[in-house]
Design a protein around this motif. Structure first.
Motif, mmCIF file in Angstrom:
data_model
loop_
_atom_site.group_PDB
_atom_site.id
_atom_site.type_symbol
_atom_site.label_atom_id
_atom_site.label_comp_id
_atom_site.label_asym_id
_atom_site.label_seq_id
_atom_site.Cartn_x
_atom_site.Cartn_y
_atom_site.Cartn_z
ATOM 1 N N UNK A 20 -6.730 11.802 -10.768
ATOM 2 C CA UNK A 20 -5.365 11.281 -10.873
ATOM 3 C C UNK A 20 -5.085 10.178 -9.851
ATOM 4 N N UNK A 21 -6.080 9.351 -9.588
ATOM 5 C CA UNK A 21 -5.882 8.228 -8.689
ATOM 6 C C UNK A 21 -5.776 8.588 -7.229
ATOM 7 N N UNK A 22 -6.315 9.733 -6.826
ATOM 8 C CA UNK A 22 -6.343 10.112 -5.416
ATOM 9 C C UNK A 22 -5.187 10.958 -4.944
ATOM 10 N N UNK A 23 -4.301 11.375 -5.848
ATOM 11 C CA UNK A 23 -3.168 12.211 -5.425
ATOM 12 C C UNK A 23 -3.610 13.633 -5.090
ATOM 13 N N UNK A 24 -4.517 14.185 -5.890
ATOM 14 C CA UNK A 24 -5.048 15.529 -5.640
ATOM 15 C C UNK A 24 -6.562 15.482 -5.755
ATOM 16 N N UNK A 25 -7.217 16.274 -4.907
ATOM 17 C CA UNK A 25 -8.682 16.303 -4.852
ATOM 18 C C UNK A 25 -9.151 17.730 -5.037
ATOM 19 N N UNK A 83 0.839 -1.191 0.000
ATOM 20 C CA UNK A 83 0.000 0.000 0.000
ATOM 21 C C UNK A 83 0.877 1.244 0.000
ATOM 22 N N UNK A 84 0.394 2.301 -0.643
ATOM 23 C CA UNK A 84 1.082 3.584 -0.684
ATOM 24 C C UNK A 84 0.157 4.636 -0.087
ATOM 25 N N UNK A 85 0.686 5.409 0.845
ATOM 26 C CA UNK A 85 -0.104 6.474 1.439
ATOM 27 C C UNK A 85 -0.118 7.662 0.481
ATOM 28 N N UNK A 86 -1.320 8.177 0.197
ATOM 29 C CA UNK A 86 -1.461 9.320 -0.693
ATOM 30 C C UNK A 86 -1.608 10.574 0.147
ATOM 31 N N UNK A 87 -0.919 11.621 -0.252
ATOM 32 C CA UNK A 87 -0.976 12.878 0.475
ATOM 33 C C UNK A 87 -1.849 13.866 -0.287
ATOM 34 N N UNK A 88 -2.012 15.064 0.233
ATOM 35 C CA UNK A 88 -2.839 16.103 -0.386
ATOM 36 C C UNK A 88 -4.297 15.686 -0.518
ATOM 37 N N UNK A 89 -4.766 14.877 0.405
ATOM 38 C CA UNK A 89 -6.171 14.480 0.368
ATOM 39 C C UNK A 89 -6.925 15.233 1.450
ATOM 40 N N UNK A 90 -8.158 15.684 1.142
ATOM 41 C CA UNK A 90 -8.974 16.260 2.215
ATOM 42 C C UNK A 90 -9.356 15.144 3.184
#
Length: 181
Positions: A82-87, A49-56
């Motif tokens: 973009x797959x959850x990287x930016x929202x 698993x990879x933790x995604x940042x910049x998520x609300x």
């Protein structure tokens, strides 16, 4: 990794409360960490698993493709391409206190439900016909018991279910009318 009958324990790298999960393929999936609002992604069926940042701080997620997904925070509905990287915010209103799971029938048509706001005992149903670019209220009603919508599910474009704290509702016309069951 432990296995229990047909279940295999996979840990995305946190011991926090995992509140929501959505897989768009057998290999590509997302998990929402409700304790910290973090989103985790896998591209190998959960082996890593990879933790995604910049998520609300999202509460519910719904991915339509590996790149396109929607998520609800306390105050709004967000979309990623973009797959959850930016929202990006789709609907944000700080007077609204609870958004439920966004539910999409296909890439174009979706529904979400919101509760609270100006009238704390109100529930609003929003619908999009253009992939979430615009949302319109298609119904609203007041209920003094079940004001927080916890989950939303549709069997098809007409029949759906909504769960609140204390009640379950059913619609037979795509969210225009809801009846307690």
């Amino acid at each position: 990794m432990c296995s229990y009958a047909q279940w295999v324990h996979i840990n995305p790298g946190t011991t926090d409360f995992m509140g929501d999960i959505d897989f768009v393929t057998e290999q590509i999936g997302y998990v929402e960490d409700w304790d910290n609002g973090m989103l985790w992604a896998t591209s190998n069926g959960g082996a890593s698993w990879t933790q995604l940042f910049n998520t609300p701080y999202l509460g519910y997620i719904n991915f339509l493709t590996p790149d396109t997904g929607y998520g609800c925070s306390i105050y709004g509905l967000y979309r990623t391409i973009d797959g959850g990287h930016f929202w990006n915010p789709v609907i944000v209103d700080s007077s609204i206190i609870w958004w439920s799971r966004p539910y999409f029938f296909n890439l174009g048509i979706g529904i979400t439900v919101q509760s609270g706001g100006l009238f704390p005992d109100s529930i609003y149903t929003y619908k999009t016909l253009d992939s979430g670019s615009t949302w319109n209220i298609i119904s609203s009603f007041r209920d003094s018991i079940g004001i927080q919508v916890n989950d939303l599910f549709f069997a098809d474009t007409s029949v759906g279910y909504m769960m609140t704290f204390g009640r379950i509702y059913k619609t037979m016309n795509g969210g225009i009318n809801w009846n307690i069951i």
